[in-house]
Motif scaffolding. Structure first.
Motif, PDB file in Angstrom:
ATOM      1  N   ARG A   1      17.848 -10.021  23.613  1.00  0.00           N
ATOM      2  CA  ARG A   1      17.130  -9.092  24.490  1.00  0.00           C
ATOM      3  C   ARG A   1      16.479  -8.004  23.652  1.00  0.00           C
ATOM      4  N   ALA A   2      15.244  -7.690  23.980  1.00  0.00           N
ATOM      5  CA  ALA A   2      14.532  -6.662  23.235  1.00  0.00           C
ATOM      6  C   ALA A   2      13.443  -6.099  24.148  1.00  0.00           C
ATOM      7  N   ARG A   3      12.432  -5.483  23.535  1.00  0.00           N
ATOM      8  CA  ARG A   3      11.335  -4.925  24.316  1.00  0.00           C
ATOM      9  C   ARG A   3      10.036  -5.083  23.538  1.00  0.00           C
ATOM     10  N   ILE A   4       8.950  -5.076  24.290  1.00  0.00           N
ATOM     11  CA  ILE A   4       7.627  -5.068  23.675  1.00  0.00           C
ATOM     12  C   ILE A   4       7.286  -3.602  23.406  1.00  0.00           C
ATOM     13  N   ALA A   5       7.448  -3.171  22.165  1.00  0.00           N
ATOM     14  CA  ALA A   5       7.244  -1.752  21.851  1.00  0.00           C
ATOM     15  C   ALA A   5       5.783  -1.347  22.001  1.00  0.00           C
ATOM     16  N   TYR A   6       4.882  -2.214  21.542  1.00  0.00           N
ATOM     17  CA  TYR A   6       3.455  -1.921  21.657  1.00  0.00           C
ATOM     18  C   TYR A   6       2.660  -3.203  21.465  1.00  0.00           C
ATOM     19  N   LYS A   7       1.355  -3.111  21.685  1.00  0.00           N
ATOM     20  CA  LYS A   7       0.455  -4.256  21.582  1.00  0.00           C
ATOM     21  C   LYS A   7      -0.732  -3.869  20.712  1.00  0.00           C
ATOM     22  N   ARG A   8      -1.370  -4.865  20.140  1.00  0.00           N
ATOM     23  CA  ARG A   8      -2.575  -4.636  19.359  1.00  0.00           C
ATOM     24  C   ARG A   8      -3.601  -5.725  19.665  1.00  0.00           C
ATOM     25  N   ALA A   9      -4.843  -5.309  19.812  1.00  0.00           N
ATOM     26  CA  ALA A   9      -5.946  -6.265  19.919  1.00  0.00           C
ATOM     27  C   ALA A   9      -6.466  -6.540  18.516  1.00  0.00           C
ATOM     28  N   TRP A  10      -6.668  -7.800  18.204  1.00  0.00           N
ATOM     29  CA  TRP A  10      -7.175  -8.220  16.901  1.00  0.00           C
ATOM     30  C   TRP A  10      -6.440  -7.487  15.774  1.00  0.00           C
ATOM     31  N   PRO A  11      -5.137  -7.716  15.676  1.00  0.00           N
ATOM     32  CA  PRO A  11      -4.330  -6.982  14.698  1.00  0.00           C
ATOM     33  C   PRO A  11      -4.502  -7.496  13.271  1.00  0.00           C
ATOM     34  N   ARG A  12      -4.163  -6.650  12.310  1.00  0.00           N
ATOM     35  CA  ARG A  12      -3.986  -7.093  10.932  1.00  0.00           C
ATOM     36  C   ARG A  12      -2.666  -7.847  10.857  1.00  0.00           C
ATOM     37  N   TRP A  13      -2.572  -8.764   9.915  1.00  0.00           N
ATOM     38  CA  TRP A  13      -1.340  -9.511   9.695  1.00  0.00           C
ATOM     39  C   TRP A  13      -0.852  -9.264   8.275  1.00  0.00           C
ATOM     40  N   THR A  14       0.422  -8.872   8.165  1.00  0.00           N
ATOM     41  CA  THR A  14       1.032  -8.639   6.860  1.00  0.00           C
ATOM     42  C   THR A  14       2.254  -9.537   6.729  1.00  0.00           C
ATOM     43  N   PRO A  15       2.239 -10.496   5.822  1.00  0.00           N
ATOM     44  CA  PRO A  15       3.397 -11.394   5.674  1.00  0.00           C
ATOM     45  C   PRO A  15       4.592 -10.637   5.115  1.00  0.00           C
ATOM     46  N   PRO A  16       5.803 -10.919   5.620  1.00  0.00           N
ATOM     47  CA  PRO A  16       6.998 -10.290   5.063  1.00  0.00           C
ATOM     48  C   PRO A  16       7.193 -10.674   3.594  1.00  0.00           C
ATOM     49  N   ALA A  17       7.905  -9.822   2.876  1.00  0.00           N
ATOM     50  CA  ALA A  17       8.116 -10.060   1.443  1.00  0.00           C
ATOM     51  C   ALA A  17       8.793 -11.396   1.178  1.00  0.00           C
ATOM     52  N   ASP A  18       9.769 -11.781   2.038  1.00  0.00           N
ATOM     53  CA  ASP A  18      10.461 -13.050   1.790  1.00  0.00           C
ATOM     54  C   ASP A  18       9.533 -14.243   2.001  1.00  0.00           C
ATOM     55  N   MET A  19       8.542 -14.099   2.886  1.00  0.00           N
ATOM     56  CA  MET A  19       7.573 -15.169   3.078  1.00  0.00           C
ATOM     57  C   MET A  19       6.668 -15.294   1.857  1.00  0.00           C
ATOM     58  N   ILE A  20       6.276 -14.148   1.298  1.00  0.00           N
ATOM     59  CA  ILE A  20       5.450 -14.178   0.092  1.00  0.00           C
ATOM     60  C   ILE A  20       6.219 -14.826  -1.059  1.00  0.00           C
ATOM     61  N   GLN A  21       7.524 -14.566  -1.094  1.00  0.00           N
ATOM     62  CA  GLN A  21       8.342 -15.173  -2.143  1.00  0.00           C
ATOM     63  C   GLN A  21       8.370 -16.692  -2.001  1.00  0.00           C
ATOM     64  N   ARG A  22       8.449 -17.176  -0.759  1.00  0.00           N
ATOM     65  CA  ARG A  22       8.462 -18.618  -0.520  1.00  0.00           C
ATOM     66  C   ARG A  22       7.092 -19.237  -0.732  1.00  0.00           C
ATOM     67  N   GLN A  23       6.053 -18.453  -0.414  1.00  0.00           N
ATOM     68  CA  GLN A  23       4.679 -18.950  -0.485  1.00  0.00           C
ATOM     69  C   GLN A  23       3.835 -17.969  -1.313  1.00  0.00           C
ATOM     70  N   PRO A  24       3.888 -18.084  -2.631  1.00  0.00           N
ATOM     71  CA  PRO A  24       3.203 -17.129  -3.511  1.00  0.00           C
ATOM     72  C   PRO A  24       1.708 -16.994  -3.240  1.00  0.00           C
ATOM     73  N   GLU A  25       1.104 -18.016  -2.635  1.00  0.00           N
ATOM     74  CA  GLU A  25      -0.331 -17.944  -2.353  1.00  0.00           C
ATOM     75  C   GLU A  25      -0.670 -16.844  -1.348  1.00  0.00           C
ATOM     76  N   LEU A  26       0.368 -16.302  -0.679  1.00  0.00           N
ATOM     77  CA  LEU A  26       0.146 -15.222   0.289  1.00  0.00           C
ATOM     78  C   LEU A  26       0.141 -13.841  -0.347  1.00  0.00           C
ATOM     79  N   GLU A  27       0.343 -13.775  -1.649  1.00  0.00           N
ATOM     80  CA  GLU A  27       0.387 -12.488  -2.349  1.00  0.00           C
ATOM     81  C   GLU A  27      -0.859 -11.650  -2.063  1.00  0.00           C
TER      82      GLU A  27
END
Length: 235
Positions: free
Chosen positions: A131-157
């Motif tokens: 259970r959680a909440r929708i804190a806020y919304k964004r139209a056409w947001p920027r996307w920032t990959p988490p650090a652990d994802m960048i570690q798994r997929q270096p091409e996202l650096e």
């Protein structure tokens, strides 16, 4: 999040009710957008990619900041088309319920009804539930990959400081940000151009909807709306 194609999951009952607590995934959407007028909803139970109602619902959206193309409905199982359904739940109207096993997101309404959307969900090992909440919304947001994802997929650096919004951005036209206990879960409900992924387990944790659906959902859901993500064995 980054979309990684995975094996198709079995299709489950279109009327399956969800019960339980715990789940897999995340957020969509942003600023309120006026909903477009659609033809009268079809009375019969047969859903068709040729039906004018759905062709209008999933048609192009040239008014968007980044014009959204029409969905190729032949690439989406009709069970996942947006529709009002009977829905028995103790959750109050306005609550979002993500039924992970059956690949549905429900927006609970009055009188035992819900607006149901088809979703793609997080792959096994990248899931979240509760259970959680929708804190806020964004139209056409920027996307920032988490650090652990960048570690798994270096091409996202190259996106460590964020990827500009647009049709190719993994968050799509809208993103809804899920917070729990005052903290960002890092999971989102968001849009996608990849219509063939709806109904499948394909993404790194997040809940994805067709861009037309996430735009519609974001226009209906205010900030701080409750969300329940129910996790099941089918992943």
């Amino acid at each position: 999040m980054i979309h990684i194609e995975d094996a198709d999951t079995p299709r489950l009952s279109r009327r399956a009710l969800i019960t339980g607590a715990a789940a897999s995934l995340a957020v969509a959407g942003c600023t309120n957008t006026e909903r477009r007028l659609l033809p009268a909803e079809p009375a019969g139970p047969v859903l068709s990619p040729k039906d004018p109602y759905y062709l209008s619902m999933y048609g192009p959206m040239p008014e968007e900041k980044f014009p959204v193309p029409a969905v190729n409905l032949r690439r989406v199982d009709p069970i996942y088309y947006r529709q009002v359904v009977d829905y028995a739940t103790s959750e109050r109207p306005g609550t979002l319920v993500v039924d992970t096993p059956n690949r549905f997101l429900y927006l609970v309404q009055e009188n035992g009804k819900a607006l149901r959307y088809g979703v793609g969900i997080g792959r096994a090992g990248f899931s979240w539930g509760g259970r959680a909440r929708i804190a806020y919304k964004r139209a056409w947001p920027r996307w920032t990959p988490p650090a652990d994802m960048i570690q798994r997929q270096p091409e996202l650096e190259k996106y460590r400081n964020g990827m500009e919004p647009g049709l190719q951005n993994p968050l799509g036209a809208r993103a809804l940000y899920i917070f729990q206990g005052g903290k960002d879960t890092i999971y989102r409900v968001h849009g996608t151009l990849e219509e063939w992924t709806i109904g499948k387990a394909v993404s790194s944790g997040c809940v994805r909807l067709l861009n037309q659906d996430v735009i519609d959902l974001a226009s209906r859901v205010p900030n701080n709306s409750p969300i329940v993500v129910i996790q099941g064995g089918a992943a």
